[in-house]
Motif scaffolding. Structure first.
Motif: not given
Lengths: 165, 99
Positions: B8-9, B11-16, B18-20, B35-36, B38-39
């Motif tokens: 879940x974390x 997925x959240x980082x990936x969403x952020x 994509x958003x950015x 980079x976010x 990829x992380x």
């Protein structure tokens, strides 16, 4: 295993990520990105990824973020250019829709993920175990990776060099 | 901690990320969003490696980290070239290929 360290590191990386994309000044964004990387490194440690933890700190927090900060300072972006970088919340719609679609797609599968197995092999995630894997089964991709890095170095130098004419 | 928390974390980082990537116009922030993302993928890889008790996830994370470093170097040098020509870091100004 208590959940507190997970929540601390998860919070650090989540807050860092949100700040990275919402800060106006790219320098602040880069520092928040470093925060995210450090939080993620802590999570890797919790997951027994010791080699990955060291690499994360060395390469991401140490090299990539420093490179970004270096470029920001080297460009020496003039004040008016920075002030023009206003945040347009109206434009946030496509990105918001995209991430909500991702959330929708992941919501159902997330409910069905099982828990971690309680036991784990002793050498899991150590440099030795991962290193053996890299230099035996993944030796060819590893060599290709060295080529990719070489090309990236040469490409970066050639691109950033001031042209003579 | 359960595996689903890590995913879940991630997925959240990936969403952020994509958003950015879609929202921001500053090329530097766009690179940082990549980079976010990829992380986020790295976190999922390491979590599943722990689940399967298999270090191949760590090997892939190693490759992803190396490629991300290469990508950052090339992306930033492209940014330097464009900034010299255009005096701008706004992706909206980079449309020479489109014109």
């Amino acid at each position: 295993m208590t959940g507190l360290p997970f929540y601390i590191f998860a919070l650090i990386s989540a807050i860092g990520a949100v700040l990275t994309v919402t800060r106006k000044n790219p320098l602040t964004g880069a520092l928040c990105l470093a925060l995210t990387m450090i939080g993620l490194a802590g999570l890797f440690l919790l997951l027994h990824g010791y080699l990955v933890f060291v690499l994360q700190i060395l390469v991401y927090a140490g090299a990539v973020v420093v490179l970004i900060i270096f470029v920001i300072m080297m460009l020496n972006i003039r004040e008016p250019v920075v002030r023009l970088q206003r945040l347009y919340w109206k434009r946030a719609l496509p990105g918001g829709v995209l991430s909500l679609v991702l959330l929708y797609l992941l919501w159902r599968p997330l409910q069905n993920i099982p828990d971690f197995p309680p036991s784990i092999s002793d050498s899991f995630g150590t440099v030795e175990r991962v290193g053996v894997e890299i230099f035996t089964r993944y030796a060819f991709p590893f060599e290709v990776l060295s080529l990719v890095l070489l090309i990236a170095i040469v490409g970066a130098v050639v691109l950033a060099k001031k042209s003579e004419d | 901690m359960q595996l689903s928390h890590y995913i879940a974390l991630s997925a959240f980082l990936f969403m952020v990320g994509i958003f950015g990537f879609v929202w921001r116009r500053n090329f530097l922030i766009v690179l940082m969003s990549v980079e976010l993302m990829l992380n986020a993928v790295n976190l999922a890889l390491v979590a599943f490696a722990r689940y399967w008790d298999n270090p191949e996830g760590h090997v892939f994370t190693f490759f992803v980290i190396a490629l991300a470093a290469a990508e950052a170097a090339v992306g930033l040098s492209i940014l330097i070239v464009i900034y010299r020509q255009r005096e701008s870091v706004d992706v909206g100004d980079f449309r020479r290929l489109r014109e």
